[in-house]
Scaffold this active site. Structure first.
Site, PDB file in Angstrom:
ATOM      1  N   ARG A 138      23.555  16.625   8.763  1.00  0.00           N
ATOM      2  CA  ARG A 138      23.809  15.121  10.298  1.00  0.00           C
ATOM      3  C   ARG A 138      24.619  15.694  11.255  1.00  0.00           C
ATOM      4  NH1 ARG A 138      26.595  10.726  11.758  1.00  0.00           N
ATOM      5  NH2 ARG A 138      24.975   9.103  12.897  1.00  0.00           N
ATOM      6  N   ASP A 162      28.264  11.541  16.864  1.00  0.00           N
ATOM      7  CA  ASP A 162      27.829  11.828  17.985  1.00  0.00           C
ATOM      8  C   ASP A 162      29.398  12.105  18.887  1.00  0.00           C
ATOM      9  OD1 ASP A 162      28.337   8.819  16.798  1.00  0.00           O
ATOM     10  OD2 ASP A 162      29.459   8.438  18.584  1.00  0.00           O
ATOM     11  N   THR A 187      34.821   4.357  12.843  1.00  0.00           N
ATOM     12  CA  THR A 187      35.022   5.479  13.755  1.00  0.00           C
ATOM     13  C   THR A 187      36.316   4.854  13.702  1.00  0.00           C
ATOM     14  OG1 THR A 187      33.113   6.966  13.690  1.00  0.00           O
ATOM     15  CG2 THR A 187      34.659   7.029  15.471  1.00  0.00           C
ATOM     16  N   GLY A 212      25.756   6.461  15.431  1.00  0.00           N
ATOM     17  CA  GLY A 212      25.318   8.050  16.301  1.00  0.00           C
ATOM     18  C   GLY A 212      24.070   7.634  17.019  1.00  0.00           C
TER      19      GLY A 212
HETATM   20  N1  ASP Z   1      29.773   6.946  15.565  1.00  0.00           N
HETATM   21  C1  ASP Z   1      29.570   7.614  14.003  1.00  0.00           C
HETATM   22  C2  ASP Z   1      28.325   8.513  13.590  1.00  0.00           C
HETATM   23  O1  ASP Z   1      27.107   7.595  13.587  1.00  0.00           O
HETATM   24  C3  ASP Z   1      30.046   6.566  12.756  1.00  0.00           C
HETATM   25  C4  ASP Z   1      31.249   4.943  13.449  1.00  0.00           C
HETATM   26  O2  ASP Z   1      31.197   5.209  15.214  1.00  0.00           O
HETATM   27  O3  ASP Z   1      30.982   4.357  12.759  1.00  0.00           O
HETATM   28  O4  ASP Z   1      28.521   9.079  13.193  1.00  0.00           O
END
Ligand code: ASP
Length: 317
Positions: free
Chosen positions: A208, A211, A180, A232
């Site tokens: 899904r 976060d 992310t 997340g």
């Molecule tokens: N937090 C993000 C998610 O779970 C993934 C990430 O941070 O790479 O969607």
């Protein structure tokens, strides 16, 4: 307008397990520094924290190396669904889009929603909004992400996550981590904002929710701003961004708030990372995962966390 305080900036390109090659690391460093240089000069020229955060997120979304915008990972059904949010610490407004498809920069939709009475939209609503705003249709699929997904499909989706950054050598080991992106800025007027954008975990079940478009993953007040990355579900369970920001807003120093929150996350065996800034100009980062791909501008120099040794939960300057 003359600047009243020295602007500060911190950005991230995800957290996860270690990058395989030094080549990968140098390429990630170059990508992060390019964003820091451009966005920090905007802050020096008088951009607000929210403007700087949006520009930083756009640049990171446009870089296929990171899992947001172009280069987003594919979900279990082979589709890209992205989530992004923006929080302006001064107005105290959170806005975001969840599981949006076919747009280049989800952060722009989040920015538009800042002044809307309905500030967080899910898939259908985000699509309607992008049609209404006449945002051109865009396909952010890259060959590397497609190969990664095909490999996973052949392996019957054994991995629960896609690669932290899209690198040819990493496409073979798709459980290397997450990727992310996030930006937190303190502008020259002493105001804070935070933005986060993601393609999700990769290979996840349709519907899904990440976060990244929740206050658990992205939060700011006039006291502090935080953007998270990592699994997340773990970030939501810790309510990490809001928890750190509220601790600072209630009087804890940023360093203390980060240490307390990451000690708790580590005890709870979470897999995550975060970047943070406070209104005094303190910069901090933390991780329970192996690596955190973050870079910052402290007003004098640029630094990063790419070679940060295991063992410490947080860093600050
Ligand atoms: N937090 C993000 C998610 O779970 C993934 C990430 O941070 O790479 O969607």
């Amino acid at each position: 307008m003359t600047l009243q305080v020295k602007p500060k900036l911190i950005i991230h390109g995800g957290a996860g397990s270690s990058l395989q090659g030094k080549g990968g690391l140098e390429a990630v460093r170059r990508s992060l520094y390019t964003v820091i240089e451009e966005v920090y000069s905007l802050l020096l020229a008088g951009a607000t924290a929210s403007e700087a955060v949006v520009r930083g997120c756009q640049m990171l979304e446009d870089n296929p190396r990171f899992n947001a915008g172009t280069g987003s990972v594919l979900q279990s059904d082979g589709q890209i669904r992205m989530s992004a949010s923006l929080m302006d610490g001064t107005s105290g407004r959170f806005s975001g889009v969840i599981n949006v498809s076919r747009v280049k920069n989800p952060i722009e939709l989040a920015r538009f929603l800042q002044t809307s009475p309905d500030r967080v939209l899910s898939d259908h609503g985000s699509l309607e909004l992008s049609r209404e705003l006449q945002v051109p249709t865009y396909n952010g699929l890259t060959d590397l992400r497609l190969q990664e997904w095909i490999q996973e499909r052949q392996d019957n989706f054994k991995s629960t996550m896609a690669g932290v950054v899209a690198e040819p050598e990493l496409a073979q080991s798709s459980n290397a981590g997450r990727g992310t992106i996030g930006v937190v800025a303190l502008d020259g007027y002493g105001k804070l904002a935070a933005g986060t954008s993601t393609g999700g975990k990769g290979f996840e079940r349709i519907g899904r929710v990440s976060d990244s478009a929740m206050p658990a993953g992205n939060y700011a007040t006039s006291h502090a701003g935080v953007s998270c990355t990592g699994i997340g579900e773990d970030i939501i369970d810790e309510c990490l961004a809001a928890k750190i920001v509220i601790r600072v807003s209630d009087g804890m120093s940023l360093q203390e708030a980060m240490l307390r929150s990451f000690t708790e996350a580590s005890k709870n065996a979470r897999d995550l990372g975060a970047i943070a800034l406070d209104a005094t100009g303190a910069i901090s980062w933390g991780k329970t995962s192996e690596i955190l791909l973050a870079a910052y501008h402290n007003g004098d120099t640029i630094g990063d966390t790419l070679e940060w040794k295991d063992g410490e939960l947080i860093g600050y300057c």
